[in-house]
Design a protein around this motif. Sequence first.
Motif, PDB file in Angstrom:
ATOM      1  N   PHE A  31       0.818  -1.212   0.000  1.00 52.55           N
ATOM      2  CA  PHE A  31       0.000   0.000   0.000  1.00 52.55           C
ATOM      3  C   PHE A  31       0.855   1.268   0.000  1.00 52.55           C
ATOM      4  CE2 PHE A  31      -2.660  -3.288   2.009  1.00 52.55           C
ATOM      5  CZ  PHE A  31      -3.657  -3.338   1.053  1.00 52.55           C
ATOM      6  N   ALA A  32       1.797   1.362   0.912  1.00 56.58           N
ATOM      7  CA  ALA A  32       2.597   2.583   1.028  1.00 56.58           C
ATOM      8  C   ALA A  32       3.596   2.720  -0.124  1.00 56.58           C
ATOM      9  CB  ALA A  32       3.329   2.615   2.367  1.00 56.58           C
ATOM     10  N   GLN A  33       4.340   1.646  -0.400  1.00 56.72           N
ATOM     11  CA  GLN A  33       5.405   1.736  -1.393  1.00 56.72           C
ATOM     12  C   GLN A  33       4.872   1.693  -2.823  1.00 56.72           C
ATOM     13  OE1 GLN A  33       5.300  -0.306   1.195  1.00 56.72           O
ATOM     14  NE2 GLN A  33       7.210  -0.234   2.331  1.00 56.72           N
ATOM     15  N   ASP A  34       4.083   0.671  -3.173  1.00 53.50           N
ATOM     16  CA  ASP A  34       3.659   0.489  -4.563  1.00 53.50           C
ATOM     17  C   ASP A  34       2.540   1.453  -4.961  1.00 53.50           C
ATOM     18  OD1 ASP A  34       5.509  -1.602  -4.798  1.00 53.50           O
ATOM     19  OD2 ASP A  34       4.047  -3.070  -4.084  1.00 53.50           O
ATOM     20  N   LEU A  35       1.558   1.623  -4.082  1.00 53.74           N
ATOM     21  CA  LEU A  35       0.431   2.506  -4.398  1.00 53.74           C
ATOM     22  C   LEU A  35       0.696   3.948  -3.969  1.00 53.74           C
ATOM     23  CD1 LEU A  35      -2.521   0.132  -3.432  1.00 53.74           C
ATOM     24  CD2 LEU A  35      -1.599   0.610  -5.704  1.00 53.74           C
ATOM     25  N   GLU A  36       1.775   4.136  -3.207  1.00 57.16           N
ATOM     26  CA  GLU A  36       2.193   5.472  -2.750  1.00 57.16           C
ATOM     27  C   GLU A  36       1.096   6.188  -1.962  1.00 57.16           C
ATOM     28  OE1 GLU A  36       3.922   7.729  -5.975  1.00 57.16           O
ATOM     29  OE2 GLU A  36       4.968   5.971  -6.747  1.00 57.16           O
ATOM     30  N   TRP A  37       0.432   5.440  -1.087  1.00 55.18           N
ATOM     31  CA  TRP A  37      -0.611   6.028  -0.247  1.00 55.18           C
ATOM     32  C   TRP A  37       0.013   6.710   0.956  1.00 55.18           C
ATOM     33  CZ3 TRP A  37      -4.742   1.575   0.184  1.00 55.18           C
ATOM     34  CH2 TRP A  37      -5.341   1.392  -1.064  1.00 55.18           C
ATOM     35  N   ASP A  38      -0.508   7.881   1.292  1.00 58.69           N
ATOM     36  CA  ASP A  38      -0.084   8.539   2.523  1.00 58.69           C
ATOM     37  C   ASP A  38      -0.964   8.037   3.665  1.00 58.69           C
ATOM     38  OD1 ASP A  38      -2.532   9.857   2.281  1.00 58.69           O
ATOM     39  OD2 ASP A  38      -1.640  11.720   1.597  1.00 58.69           O
ATOM     40  N   SER A  39      -0.662   8.491   4.878  1.00 59.33           N
ATOM     41  CA  SER A  39      -1.365   7.957   6.046  1.00 59.33           C
ATOM     42  C   SER A  39      -2.860   8.271   6.015  1.00 59.33           C
ATOM     43  CB  SER A  39      -0.728   8.465   7.341  1.00 59.33           C
ATOM     44  OG  SER A  39      -0.728   9.879   7.354  1.00 59.33           O
ATOM     45  N   LEU A  40      -3.236   9.418   5.473  1.00 62.82           N
ATOM     46  CA  LEU A  40      -4.655   9.773   5.393  1.00 62.82           C
ATOM     47  C   LEU A  40      -5.404   8.844   4.432  1.00 62.82           C
ATOM     48  CD1 LEU A  40      -6.892  11.652   6.298  1.00 62.82           C
ATOM     49  CD2 LEU A  40      -6.284  13.177   4.419  1.00 62.82           C
ATOM     50  N   THR A  41      -4.785   8.561   3.297  1.00 63.99           N
ATOM     51  CA  THR A  41      -5.388   7.630   2.340  1.00 63.99           C
ATOM     52  C   THR A  41      -5.538   6.252   2.969  1.00 63.99           C
ATOM     53  OG1 THR A  41      -4.411   8.853   0.505  1.00 63.99           O
ATOM     54  CG2 THR A  41      -5.151   6.610   0.041  1.00 63.99           C
ATOM     55  N   VAL A  42      -4.502   5.805   3.675  1.00 64.66           N
ATOM     56  CA  VAL A  42      -4.563   4.505   4.347  1.00 64.66           C
ATOM     57  C   VAL A  42      -5.719   4.484   5.340  1.00 64.66           C
ATOM     58  CG1 VAL A  42      -3.367   2.961   5.960  1.00 64.66           C
ATOM     59  CG2 VAL A  42      -2.129   3.941   4.013  1.00 64.66           C
ATOM     60  N   MET A  43      -5.879   5.537   6.118  1.00 63.75           N
ATOM     61  CA  MET A  43      -6.959   5.579   7.109  1.00 63.75           C
ATOM     62  C   MET A  43      -8.329   5.548   6.427  1.00 63.75           C
ATOM     63  SD  MET A  43      -5.447   8.193   9.984  1.00 63.75           S
ATOM     64  CE  MET A  43      -6.983   8.242  10.872  1.00 63.75           C
ATOM     65  N   ASP A  44      -8.486   6.289   5.331  1.00 64.36           N
ATOM     66  CA  ASP A  44      -9.746   6.267   4.576  1.00 64.36           C
ATOM     67  C   ASP A  44     -10.020   4.874   4.027  1.00 64.36           C
ATOM     68  OD1 ASP A  44     -10.210   8.937   5.052  1.00 64.36           O
ATOM     69  OD2 ASP A  44      -9.533   9.613   3.078  1.00 64.36           O
ATOM     70  N   PHE A  45      -8.973   4.237   3.507  1.00 67.84           N
ATOM     71  CA  PHE A  45      -9.123   2.897   2.938  1.00 67.84           C
ATOM     72  C   PHE A  45      -9.483   1.888   4.025  1.00 67.84           C
ATOM     73  CE2 PHE A  45      -7.115  -1.211   1.854  1.00 67.84           C
ATOM     74  CZ  PHE A  45      -7.970  -1.584   0.833  1.00 67.84           C
ATOM     75  N   VAL A  46      -8.798   1.961   5.165  1.00 68.90           N
ATOM     76  CA  VAL A  46      -9.093   1.049   6.275  1.00 68.90           C
ATOM     77  C   VAL A  46     -10.553   1.215   6.714  1.00 68.90           C
ATOM     78  CG1 VAL A  46      -8.601   0.575   8.733  1.00 68.90           C
ATOM     79  CG2 VAL A  46      -6.721   0.785   7.089  1.00 68.90           C
ATOM     80  N   ALA A  47     -11.025   2.454   6.763  1.00 67.16           N
ATOM     81  CA  ALA A  47     -12.424   2.702   7.132  1.00 67.16           C
ATOM     82  C   ALA A  47     -13.369   2.043   6.128  1.00 67.16           C
ATOM     83  CB  ALA A  47     -12.691   4.200   7.221  1.00 67.16           C
ATOM     84  N   SER A  48     -13.037   2.093   4.847  1.00 72.21           N
ATOM     85  CA  SER A  48     -13.906   1.471   3.839  1.00 72.21           C
ATOM     86  C   SER A  48     -13.888  -0.056   3.975  1.00 72.21           C
ATOM     87  CB  SER A  48     -13.528   1.908   2.423  1.00 72.21           C
ATOM     88  OG  SER A  48     -12.310   1.368   2.012  1.00 72.21           O
ATOM     89  N   VAL A  49     -12.740  -0.623   4.319  1.00 71.37           N
ATOM     90  CA  VAL A  49     -12.644  -2.073   4.542  1.00 71.37           C
ATOM     91  C   VAL A  49     -13.470  -2.459   5.765  1.00 71.37           C
ATOM     92  CG1 VAL A  49     -11.071  -3.966   5.154  1.00 71.37           C
ATOM     93  CG2 VAL A  49     -10.399  -2.311   3.396  1.00 71.37           C
ATOM     94  N   GLU A  50     -13.341  -1.669   6.827  1.00 71.06           N
ATOM     95  CA  GLU A  50     -14.116  -1.956   8.046  1.00 71.06           C
ATOM     96  C   GLU A  50     -15.616  -1.923   7.761  1.00 71.06           C
ATOM     97  OE1 GLU A  50     -11.183  -0.354  11.605  1.00 71.06           O
ATOM     98  OE2 GLU A  50     -12.521   1.090  10.625  1.00 71.06           O
ATOM     99  N   ASP A  51     -16.062  -0.936   6.992  1.00 66.94           N
ATOM    100  CA  ASP A  51     -17.486  -0.832   6.648  1.00 66.94           C
ATOM    101  C   ASP A  51     -17.936  -2.010   5.793  1.00 66.94           C
ATOM    102  OD1 ASP A  51     -17.612   1.543   8.038  1.00 66.94           O
ATOM    103  OD2 ASP A  51     -17.600   2.823   6.261  1.00 66.94           O
ATOM    104  N   GLU A  52     -17.144  -2.351   4.797  1.00 65.19           N
ATOM    105  CA  GLU A  52     -17.499  -3.429   3.864  1.00 65.19           C
ATOM    106  C   GLU A  52     -17.644  -4.772   4.572  1.00 65.19           C
ATOM    107  OE1 GLU A  52     -18.109  -5.670   0.309  1.00 65.19           O
ATOM    108  OE2 GLU A  52     -18.250  -3.508   0.638  1.00 65.19           O
ATOM    109  N   PHE A  53     -16.730  -5.046   5.524  1.00 60.86           N
ATOM    110  CA  PHE A  53     -16.700  -6.365   6.160  1.00 60.86           C
ATOM    111  C   PHE A  53     -17.280  -6.361   7.577  1.00 60.86           C
ATOM    112  CE2 PHE A  53     -13.490  -6.616   2.834  1.00 60.86           C
ATOM    113  CZ  PHE A  53     -13.779  -7.837   2.248  1.00 60.86           C
ATOM    114  N   ASP A  54     -17.716  -5.186   8.050  1.00 59.00           N
ATOM    115  CA  ASP A  54     -18.284  -5.061   9.389  1.00 59.00           C
ATOM    116  C   ASP A  54     -17.313  -5.584  10.456  1.00 59.00           C
ATOM    117  OD1 ASP A  54     -20.171  -4.287  11.267  1.00 59.00           O
ATOM    118  OD2 ASP A  54     -21.177  -6.234  11.246  1.00 59.00           O
ATOM    119  N   ILE A  55     -16.085  -5.072  10.389  1.00 59.72           N
ATOM    120  CA  ILE A  55     -15.039  -5.439  11.345  1.00 59.72           C
ATOM    121  C   ILE A  55     -14.368  -4.161  11.834  1.00 59.72           C
ATOM    122  CG2 ILE A  55     -14.537  -7.732  10.374  1.00 59.72           C
ATOM    123  CD1 ILE A  55     -12.168  -6.434   8.863  1.00 59.72           C
TER     124      ILE A  55
END
Length: 82
Positions: A31-55
Amino acid sequence: MTDRDETEARIRDLIDPFNKKGIAISGDTRFAQDLEWDSLTVMDFVASVEDEFDILISMNRAAEIETVDQLVDAVRQLEGER
């Protein structure tokens, strides 16, 4: 399609809107190296994963997840703990 394949497909779908550079996604995509996501993007993405899987993914756990495969494994484990 196995449960793991289904989980990975759902995660790949969630990655798409965040994949601004159109990088080809594989299990070892980082995520960080290949997709070049910053910490804010990672947090947004993690939130979307949590919502999708209810975890909930703890900050410590999220910090340890570097690749798509690691995320798939973590989601499957967390789903099993529900």
